[in-house]
Write an enzyme that holds these catalytic residues in place. Structure first.
Site, PDB file in Angstrom:
ATOM      1  CE  LYS A  11       0.807   1.443   4.422  1.00  0.00           C
ATOM      2  NZ  LYS A  11       1.690   2.544   4.726  1.00  0.00           N
ATOM      3  CG  ASP A 142      -0.821  -0.177   8.484  1.00  0.00           C
ATOM      4  OD1 ASP A 142      -1.692   0.634   8.861  1.00  0.00           O
ATOM      5  OD2 ASP A 142       0.323   0.165   8.136  1.00  0.00           O
TER       6      ASP A 142
HETATM    7  P1  ATP Z   1       4.488  -0.136   7.621  1.00  0.00           P
HETATM    8  O1  ATP Z   1       4.210   0.537   6.324  1.00  0.00           O
HETATM    9  O2  ATP Z   1       3.291  -0.876   8.174  1.00  0.00           O
HETATM   10  O3  ATP Z   1       5.179   0.749   8.604  1.00  0.00           O
HETATM   11  P2  ATP Z   1       6.920  -1.238   6.752  1.00  0.00           P
HETATM   12  O4  ATP Z   1       6.833  -1.307   5.268  1.00  0.00           O
HETATM   13  O5  ATP Z   1       7.626  -0.035   7.300  1.00  0.00           O
HETATM   14  O6  ATP Z   1       5.490  -1.333   7.332  1.00  0.00           O
HETATM   15  P3  ATP Z   1       7.575  -4.019   6.903  1.00  0.00           P
HETATM   16  O7  ATP Z   1       8.088  -4.245   5.526  1.00  0.00           O
HETATM   17  O8  ATP Z   1       6.227  -4.521   7.211  1.00  0.00           O
HETATM   18  O9  ATP Z   1       7.678  -2.468   7.303  1.00  0.00           O
HETATM   19  O10 ATP Z   1       8.662  -4.672   7.879  1.00  0.00           O
HETATM   20  C1  ATP Z   1       9.026  -4.159   9.123  1.00  0.00           C
HETATM   21  C2  ATP Z   1       9.873  -5.206   9.869  1.00  0.00           C
HETATM   22  O11 ATP Z   1       9.087  -6.351  10.136  1.00  0.00           O
HETATM   23  C3  ATP Z   1      11.089  -5.678   9.073  1.00  0.00           C
HETATM   24  O12 ATP Z   1      12.242  -5.165   9.663  1.00  0.00           O
HETATM   25  C4  ATP Z   1      11.059  -7.197   9.129  1.00  0.00           C
HETATM   26  O13 ATP Z   1      12.207  -7.774   9.672  1.00  0.00           O
HETATM   27  C5  ATP Z   1       9.843  -7.559   9.983  1.00  0.00           C
HETATM   28  N1  ATP Z   1       8.989  -8.570   9.318  1.00  0.00           N
HETATM   29  C6  ATP Z   1       8.434  -9.626   9.887  1.00  0.00           C
HETATM   30  N2  ATP Z   1       7.700 -10.338   9.016  1.00  0.00           N
HETATM   31  C7  ATP Z   1       7.795  -9.718   7.833  1.00  0.00           C
HETATM   32  C8  ATP Z   1       7.271  -9.984   6.544  1.00  0.00           C
HETATM   33  N3  ATP Z   1       6.509 -11.045   6.288  1.00  0.00           N
HETATM   34  N4  ATP Z   1       7.548  -9.100   5.574  1.00  0.00           N
HETATM   35  C9  ATP Z   1       8.316  -8.008   5.827  1.00  0.00           C
HETATM   36  N5  ATP Z   1       8.858  -7.733   7.011  1.00  0.00           N
HETATM   37  C10 ATP Z   1       8.605  -8.569   8.026  1.00  0.00           C
END
Ligand code: ATP
Length: 297
Positions: A11, A142
């Site tokens: 998203k 989220d």
């Molecule tokens: P948001 O937009 O909700 O803040 P984000 O894009 O910043 O999310 P994610 O990619 O969801 O962050 O990942 C954040 C952390 O979660 C990563 O450092 C990762 O190690 C951990 N994590 C655990 N499971 C997953 C997964 N299936 N995919 C991605 N990251 C994951």
């Protein structure tokens, strides 16, 4: 059925406002969420009864730095349903990750939402999306949004969702710079009580309802960008370059650092894509559109 494949769409936030920090530490937000065509591919395989009589969950991913144990959100999502419904199976979850990690695109939440939907189907649990959302929010704010996808207003801590008409058609350029940003740190640095900048979320809703792409992009705004951009000038640099290359709007998504650009012209979008691909400003660069969640599976 012993196998299911689910798409976990990333998203972007077309607008993101933080209203206040609650006493329990969560931030109350108002965000316009938009899923994109970029997705992780999730396969869930039922390998039969587990040897231990308890849920056994294996995770395989194409990225060596992602956790492949109980710290993966996909693992947590599967365990949550399998424990509640006494499913003592051995399952394998294969994650082909395309969504940039820790990038403000809710990649982990999207995977968790896809696993909740996949396990629900694979084991015939017949839970509705609303029932899945109630469980999902216990793992991440989220996740309820990611269960529906599409265009939506997200309020509360992310659990109050109001669907909106699809975003007007456009091309979306995603550029994830070579830096990592922790969502927790960004929220920690935001002085929510004294923040005077609030994007016009209601104005954006009106523009989306009117199907007006240009009015919509004028209303784009992200409170968290004030924190992340101050620390990482590369984000501002990417935004400015996108606008220079013909984007009608450009902004950081979520807590960053991914920057997206909205284009109304495919040629200009393609040229901008080629430019960022060839530069060292983006570690991951994608051209996509407003994908509409997961209803294709
Ligand atoms: P948001 O937009 O909700 O803040 P984000 O894009 O910043 O999310 P994610 O990619 O969801 O962050 O990942 C954040 C952390 O979660 C990563 O450092 C990762 O190690 C951990 N994590 C655990 N499971 C997953 C997964 N299936 N995919 C991605 N990251 C994951």
């Amino acid at each position: 059925m012993n196998f299911i494949r689910v798409r976990a769409h990333g998203k972007i936030n077309l607008a993101l406002d933080v209203l206040r920090k609650r006493e329990d530490g969560y931030h109350e937000v108002r965000m316009i969420m938009q899923s994109v065509g970029l997705y992780d591919n999730i396969e869930i395989v039922n390998l039969g009864q587990s040897a231990t009589g308890k849920p056994e969950i294996e995770i395989e991913t194409n990225l060596r730095y992602l956790p492949n144990n109980e710290n993966n959100l996909a693992y947590k999502a599967a365990l949550l349903l399998m424990e509640e419904f006494y499913i003592s199976a051995h399952i394998l979850i294969k994650i082909k990750k395309m969504i940039p990690v820790a990038a403000g695109m809710a990649g982990g939440s999207a995977d968790a939402a896809a696993v909740l939907k996949g396990v629900n189907k694979l084991f015939g649990l017949q839970l509705t999306n609303e029932e899945l959302k109630k469980r999902g929010v216990t793992l991440g704010a989220d996740i309820p949004y990611c269960i529906d996808g599409g265009t939506a207003l997200s309020e509360g801590i992310g659990e109050i969702l109001s669907p909106l008409p699809p975003m007007p058609q456009c091309i979306i350029l995603l550029v994830k710079p070579p830096i990592n940003v922790s969502t927790k740190l960004v929220y920690g640095k935001l002085d929510a009580a004294n923040n005077e900048y609030h994007p016009d979320i209601d104005g954006m809703i009106k523009a989306i309802e009117a199907g007006n792409l240009y009015d919509m992009t004028k209303k784009m705004g992200n409170v968290l960008a004030t924190v992340t951009e101050a620390e990482y000038p590369i984000i501002t640099q990417i935004k400015e370059l996108m606008l220079e290359k013909g984007a009608i709007g450009s902004m950081m998504s979520g807590s960053g650092p991914t920057v997206f650009g909205i284009f109304d012209n495919r040629e200009a979008a393609k040229e901008a894509y080629n430019f960022f691909k060839a530069s060292d400003l983006g570690r991951q660069v994608y051209l996509t559109d407003g994908g509409n969640g997961d209803e294709r599976y």
